[in-house]
Write a protein that holds these residues in place. Structure first.
Motif, PDB file in Angstrom:
ATOM      1  N   ASN A 102       6.671  -8.642  -7.690  1.00 14.46           N
ATOM      2  CA  ASN A 102       6.729  -7.940  -6.416  1.00 14.46           C
ATOM      3  C   ASN A 102       6.506  -8.941  -5.286  1.00 14.46           C
ATOM      4  OD1 ASN A 102       5.856  -6.657  -4.052  1.00 14.46           O
ATOM      5  ND2 ASN A 102       5.475  -4.791  -5.215  1.00 14.46           N
ATOM      6  N   ALA A 103       7.556  -9.163  -4.527  1.00 19.08           N
ATOM      7  CA  ALA A 103       7.486 -10.187  -3.487  1.00 19.08           C
ATOM      8  C   ALA A 103       6.412  -9.881  -2.446  1.00 19.08           C
ATOM      9  CB  ALA A 103       8.833 -10.319  -2.801  1.00 19.08           C
ATOM     10  N   HIS A 104       6.217  -8.615  -2.163  1.00 19.76           N
ATOM     11  CA  HIS A 104       5.223  -8.266  -1.149  1.00 19.76           C
ATOM     12  C   HIS A 104       3.821  -8.645  -1.632  1.00 19.76           C
ATOM     13  CE1 HIS A 104       8.219  -6.355   1.206  1.00 19.76           C
ATOM     14  NE2 HIS A 104       8.532  -5.515   0.248  1.00 19.76           N
ATOM     15  N   ALA A 105       3.553  -8.267  -2.861  1.00 20.73           N
ATOM     16  CA  ALA A 105       2.241  -8.592  -3.413  1.00 20.73           C
ATOM     17  C   ALA A 105       2.067 -10.100  -3.453  1.00 20.73           C
ATOM     18  CB  ALA A 105       2.102  -8.011  -4.805  1.00 20.73           C
ATOM     19  N   ARG A 106       3.111 -10.775  -3.826  1.00 26.09           N
ATOM     20  CA  ARG A 106       3.016 -12.218  -3.919  1.00 26.09           C
ATOM     21  C   ARG A 106       2.717 -12.849  -2.556  1.00 26.09           C
ATOM     22  NH1 ARG A 106       5.909 -16.557  -6.772  1.00 26.09           N
ATOM     23  NH2 ARG A 106       7.294 -15.072  -7.772  1.00 26.09           N
ATOM     24  N   SER A 107       3.406 -12.396  -1.544  1.00 23.22           N
ATOM     25  CA  SER A 107       3.126 -13.021  -0.238  1.00 23.22           C
ATOM     26  C   SER A 107       1.727 -12.667   0.231  1.00 23.22           C
ATOM     27  CB  SER A 107       4.128 -12.607   0.834  1.00 23.22           C
ATOM     28  OG  SER A 107       5.174 -11.888   0.337  1.00 23.22           O
ATOM     29  N   LEU A 108       1.301 -11.458  -0.105  1.00 20.94           N
ATOM     30  CA  LEU A 108      -0.042 -11.076   0.297  1.00 20.94           C
ATOM     31  C   LEU A 108      -1.050 -12.032  -0.326  1.00 20.94           C
ATOM     32  CD1 LEU A 108      -1.634  -7.579   0.077  1.00 20.94           C
ATOM     33  CD2 LEU A 108      -1.742  -9.320   1.831  1.00 20.94           C
ATOM     34  N   ALA A 109      -0.827 -12.331  -1.566  1.00 20.11           N
ATOM     35  CA  ALA A 109      -1.792 -13.153  -2.289  1.00 20.11           C
ATOM     36  C   ALA A 109      -1.688 -14.621  -1.929  1.00 20.11           C
ATOM     37  CB  ALA A 109      -1.591 -12.970  -3.780  1.00 20.11           C
ATOM     38  N   GLY A 110      -0.796 -14.968  -1.054  1.00 17.34           N
ATOM     39  CA  GLY A 110      -0.745 -16.353  -0.608  1.00 17.34           C
ATOM     40  C   GLY A 110       0.570 -17.032  -0.887  1.00 17.34           C
ATOM     41  N   ALA A 123       0.808  -1.210   0.000  1.00 14.66           N
ATOM     42  CA  ALA A 123       0.000   0.000   0.000  1.00 14.66           C
ATOM     43  C   ALA A 123       0.844   1.263   0.000  1.00 14.66           C
ATOM     44  CB  ALA A 123      -0.926  -0.001   1.205  1.00 14.66           C
ATOM     45  N   GLY A 124       2.117   1.138   0.016  1.00 16.03           N
ATOM     46  CA  GLY A 124       2.950   2.338  -0.090  1.00 16.03           C
ATOM     47  C   GLY A 124       3.887   2.529   1.072  1.00 16.03           C
ATOM     48  N   GLY A 125       3.409   2.311   2.292  1.00 17.11           N
ATOM     49  CA  GLY A 125       4.281   2.523   3.451  1.00 17.11           C
ATOM     50  C   GLY A 125       5.341   1.447   3.536  1.00 17.11           C
ATOM     51  N   GLY A 126       5.578   0.973   4.714  1.00 22.78           N
ATOM     52  CA  GLY A 126       6.515  -0.129   4.844  1.00 22.78           C
ATOM     53  C   GLY A 126       7.885   0.311   5.296  1.00 22.78           C
ATOM     54  N   THR A 127       8.578  -0.562   5.990  1.00 27.71           N
ATOM     55  CA  THR A 127       9.908  -0.228   6.467  1.00 27.71           C
ATOM     56  C   THR A 127      10.923  -0.562   5.395  1.00 27.71           C
ATOM     57  OG1 THR A 127      10.287  -2.409   7.407  1.00 27.71           O
ATOM     58  CG2 THR A 127       9.214  -0.821   8.806  1.00 27.71           C
ATOM     59  N   PRO A 128      11.827   0.369   5.125  1.00 25.13           N
ATOM     60  CA  PRO A 128      12.856   0.141   4.113  1.00 25.13           C
ATOM     61  C   PRO A 128      13.742  -1.038   4.517  1.00 25.13           C
ATOM     62  CG  PRO A 128      12.765   2.446   4.767  1.00 25.13           C
ATOM     63  CD  PRO A 128      11.944   1.683   5.748  1.00 25.13           C
ATOM     64  N   THR A 129      14.247  -1.719   3.536  1.00 25.59           N
ATOM     65  CA  THR A 129      15.089  -2.884   3.767  1.00 25.59           C
ATOM     66  C   THR A 129      16.329  -2.795   2.890  1.00 25.59           C
ATOM     67  OG1 THR A 129      13.114  -4.201   4.162  1.00 25.59           O
ATOM     68  CG2 THR A 129      15.137  -5.391   3.710  1.00 25.59           C
ATOM     69  N   VAL A 130      17.457  -3.142   3.460  1.00 25.92           N
ATOM     70  CA  VAL A 130      18.659  -3.229   2.635  1.00 25.92           C
ATOM     71  C   VAL A 130      19.130  -4.673   2.614  1.00 25.92           C
ATOM     72  CG1 VAL A 130      19.497  -0.895   2.996  1.00 25.92           C
ATOM     73  CG2 VAL A 130      20.135  -2.693   4.592  1.00 25.92           C
ATOM     74  N   ALA A 131      19.708  -5.056   1.517  1.00 27.54           N
ATOM     75  CA  ALA A 131      20.208  -6.408   1.389  1.00 27.54           C
ATOM     76  C   ALA A 131      21.731  -6.384   1.446  1.00 27.54           C
ATOM     77  CB  ALA A 131      19.758  -7.015   0.065  1.00 27.54           C
ATOM     78  N   ILE A 132      22.291  -7.278   2.230  1.00 29.15           N
ATOM     79  CA  ILE A 132      23.736  -7.403   2.324  1.00 29.15           C
ATOM     80  C   ILE A 132      24.127  -8.712   1.674  1.00 29.15           C
ATOM     81  CG2 ILE A 132      25.696  -7.436   3.880  1.00 29.15           C
ATOM     82  CD1 ILE A 132      23.932  -6.202   6.010  1.00 29.15           C
ATOM     83  N   LEU A 133      24.945  -8.617   0.646  1.00 33.97           N
ATOM     84  CA  LEU A 133      25.412  -9.828  -0.027  1.00 33.97           C
ATOM     85  C   LEU A 133      26.882 -10.000   0.264  1.00 33.97           C
ATOM     86  CD1 LEU A 133      22.754 -10.152  -1.139  1.00 33.97           C
ATOM     87  CD2 LEU A 133      23.623  -9.904  -3.456  1.00 33.97           C
ATOM     88  N   GLY A 189      12.051  -5.699  -3.300  1.00 26.24           N
ATOM     89  CA  GLY A 189      11.920  -4.245  -3.316  1.00 26.24           C
ATOM     90  C   GLY A 189      12.829  -3.562  -2.311  1.00 26.24           C
ATOM     91  N   VAL A 190      14.036  -4.075  -2.164  1.00 25.74           N
ATOM     92  CA  VAL A 190      14.949  -3.487  -1.195  1.00 25.74           C
ATOM     93  C   VAL A 190      15.385  -2.091  -1.629  1.00 25.74           C
ATOM     94  CG1 VAL A 190      15.829  -5.692  -0.432  1.00 25.74           C
ATOM     95  CG2 VAL A 190      16.948  -4.517  -2.314  1.00 25.74           C
ATOM     96  N   ALA A 191      15.713  -1.276  -0.634  1.00 25.85           N
ATOM     97  CA  ALA A 191      16.167   0.080  -0.923  1.00 25.85           C
ATOM     98  C   ALA A 191      17.544   0.051  -1.571  1.00 25.85           C
ATOM     99  CB  ALA A 191      16.211   0.906   0.359  1.00 25.85           C
ATOM    100  N   ALA A 192      18.314  -0.950  -1.244  1.00 28.91           N
ATOM    101  CA  ALA A 192      19.643  -1.050  -1.834  1.00 28.91           C
ATOM    102  C   ALA A 192      20.187  -2.455  -1.658  1.00 28.91           C
ATOM    103  CB  ALA A 192      20.601  -0.050  -1.179  1.00 28.91           C
ATOM    104  N   VAL A 193      21.080  -2.816  -2.546  1.00 25.83           N
ATOM    105  CA  VAL A 193      21.808  -4.069  -2.418  1.00 25.83           C
ATOM    106  C   VAL A 193      23.262  -3.702  -2.152  1.00 25.83           C
ATOM    107  CG1 VAL A 193      22.635  -6.122  -3.608  1.00 25.83           C
ATOM    108  CG2 VAL A 193      20.291  -5.368  -3.933  1.00 25.83           C
ATOM    109  N   ILE A 194      23.775  -4.166  -1.041  1.00 27.52           N
ATOM    110  CA  ILE A 194      25.140  -3.841  -0.662  1.00 27.52           C
ATOM    111  C   ILE A 194      26.011  -5.072  -0.868  1.00 27.52           C
ATOM    112  CG2 ILE A 194      26.624  -3.068   1.206  1.00 27.52           C
ATOM    113  CD1 ILE A 194      24.306  -1.577   2.358  1.00 27.52           C
ATOM    114  N   LEU A 195      26.974  -4.925  -1.755  1.00 22.17           N
ATOM    115  CA  LEU A 195      27.822  -6.053  -2.118  1.00 22.17           C
ATOM    116  C   LEU A 195      29.160  -5.903  -1.411  1.00 22.17           C
ATOM    117  CD1 LEU A 195      26.735  -8.133  -3.985  1.00 22.17           C
ATOM    118  CD2 LEU A 195      27.966  -7.082  -5.869  1.00 22.17           C
TER     119      LEU A 195
END
Lengths: 362, 362
Positions: free
Chosen positions: B59-67, A66-76, A126-132
């Motif tokens: 979109n992973a979020h949408a996917r998890s929402l949908a089951g 729906a638009g909100g949500g907490t940002p997430t970063v990925a660490i690889l 949908g991560v805010a960034a991927v950190i390699l």
DNA sequence: GTAACGATGGGATACGGTTTCCGCACCGGT
DNA sequence: ACCGGTGCGGAAACCGTATCCCATCGTTAC
């Protein structure tokens, strides 16, 4: 056969359950929880009570949809058990949590396929960034692939951050957080040279790894500056692990036993080298001096304590996250600015007890 | 002012964009991508081409929402830079990736508040399980809180897994993956005793930490078995770090200098102890023997190499994840079965070079 | 030749929130 | 007593995907 599932269903409670139980509308509950809309005290109390009773938590997936949500970063990361990388990860994670962000981690195990799969997976999230994290391989194909990653992430509103490796060439939408790798090696080698060492065994790491290349270059420059001929025969490449340090020294003791110092590409390699010297009956630093690189805790836990190059790993992690956060705040405005896309942190030599002038037994 | 945003919008492409561009329905695109429904070759080709052109990812979020959606596990850890925990994390992450699961990590930094916040955050994410790493504190309040976590997660369809600590008391919906902590300590102490040591400095760890309690108990039992009186004055508590090992030995050398061996609660503590002994002019193992616990890489990188207790950390991580996966497959059927909720892995002594019979100088 | 059937594709709806747009009620002012 | 303004709560429209149900079309069997 109710229209909607019963409130007392097994799964988690929904916002609708809360609304119903509190006798208010769904919108009101949302507003009470997000707190970005004025609600009466009475309403807030009623809603919060039900929230506690039901032990309700919002569904993060729905929220991000729906638009909100907490940002997430990925660490690889290649291997989470590497102390240096672990510190970077700690820096990222700490800074992320500080602003309420989440961090996902994935380990690639040095497998390009897994890396590809993980980047895609993270993109889905949908991560805010991927950190390699970690040094890159100096293959053209690899570089091209990174550039593709960068563009792909950028197009999806995400961003690629490279930590501990040189920036990508060309106009690639990626941020690099690097440290003065070559400078540190230069300083470290100078330290050895100024102590009087001339025959130095160099263990820079894998030849294709950018990190190793930089450390080797720094050492060579130092030799030049001191007017000491650099013998390529004294260089042994190999992985950044204990075994390589051990075996390289063993082999060198057999082939070119006249070295008086070891310039290891990593503290762990230095530890292996130290062990091999001991096994051969040589003392450190009386017979042979050793220096490392990274300044992980191990360096100060060895006997003798290791003189090494300090790399601000944890800070690099923090800086990487801050770069992402800033860019996200900044939004538009500085689209094409290549400035600030390459941050370089300093390194410095930490002098401990593993170096002594050569030939000074005792 | 179109009804729907233009296909060429900045953000990521949606499944609708793909459907439109390929001239098919949204449902068909979904089916092509998930592949769990028969589609004609022609359709598949057309869709896949557009997917590639647009560089579309779901979109992973949408996917998890949908089951659907990829399961995720959360790893909560005190300090990611601890080698032992890092290995558990590696085990979890490796096993997770193997089945296409994702892993989130959070570090608590020993702060109960953060732990609480993180568990809630993870609950929002709808994780399949929360895996808590490391020894627990033996406070009643803490135990109660854990029980509440467990129930809360269970109610939300998630699950709590405790790794490296004793199981919770009572009928709590949680899984525990543990190792034979006390047995390892018993074996380690026995090794020292059978070598002839009688005065042993014991550094078990923090008194409130369950891990430390178990290691201390194991040592005591071994002393009893050998008929050697256990002197409480030889026990020094403190954190599991290098500094504690160093300082404890320094203090002991001052107060009760007649010990001939050190039983450290951790390899890192042993490293600190070793350094302190050296600083005092004592040799290891000629003058004082040392043993550690955990068998992290450091143990074999010290000089002399450390005799220690091997704990299968990485395997514990794998086992923890498997437990979660099994439970998820199993679904109903074994609701109340407390069996399999407590898995214990074995430990064993790894003999290296840090122990010698006392008084045998040379 | 026609009815029944299997194989596919499309439309509609649900998932659980957030948010915009509205309307209602209550307030004071004249 | 009437009117305009303000504050708060509700209905509904999305967010992007999976899936259920139904329509269609080409086949096969009778």
């Amino acid at each position: 056969m109710s229209q909607r599932k019963a409130t007392s269903d097994a799964g988690r409670a929904t916002i609708r359950d809360v609304a119903e139980r509190a006798g208010v509308s769904v919108a009101s509950v949302s507003r009470v929880l997000s707190g970005n809309y004025p609600v009466s005290e009475e309403l807030r109390r009623r809603v919060m009570k039900v929230v506690r009773d039901l032990d309700y938590v919002t569904n993060a997936h729905a929220r991000s949809l729906a638009g909100g949500g907490t940002p997430t970063v990925a660490i690889l990361i290649n291997n989470i058990t590497g102390a240096a990388f672990a510190h970077v990860a700690k820096g990222v994670e700490g800074a992320a949590t500080l602003r309420g962000w989440l961090s996902l981690v994935g380990t690639t195990g040095d497998d390009p396929e897994r890396e590809l799969a993980l980047v895609n997976l993270m993109r889905q999230q949908g991560v805010a960034a991927v950190i390699l994290l970690g040094g890159a391989y100096d293959y053209d194909e690899y570089q091209l692939r990174m550039a593709r990653f960068a563009r792909s992430l950028d197009a999806a509103g995400s961003h690629l951050v490279l930590v501990g490796r040189p920036p990508l060439e060309g106009d690639v939408p990626a941020t690099t957080v690097d440290y003065d790798n070559e400078g540190g090696a230069y300083a470290m080698a100078s330290h050895l040279l100024s102590a009087g060492h001339r025959r130095v065994l160099v263990l820079p790491g894998h030849a294709e790894l950018t990190t190793a290349q930089g450390r080797l270059r720094g050492a060579q420059r130092a030799f030049e500056a001191y007017g000491v001929p650099f013998d390529p025969g004294m260089v042994r490449h190999g992985p950044y692990d204990y075994e390589h340090g051990y075996e390289a020294v063993e082999a060198a003791l057999h082939d070119t036993p006249d070295f008086t110092a070891v310039l290891a590409g990593t503290d762990v390699v230095a530890a292996g080298a130290m062990q091999a010297l001991r096994a051969a009956g040589l003392r450190v630093p009386e017979d042979v001096s050793i220096v490392g690189y990274d300044d992980i805790p191990l360096a100060s836990q060895l006997t003798p304590q290791l003189t090494t190059v300090h790399v601000p790993y944890e800070e690099m992690g923090r800086v990487a996250l801050r770069a992402v956060a800033d860019r996200r705040e900044g939004g538009a405005g500085r689209r094409k600015s290549a400035d600030g896309d390459h941050l370089v942190l300093g390194t410095h030599v930490v002098v401990r007890n593993s170096v002594q002038p050569p030939g000074q037994h005792g």
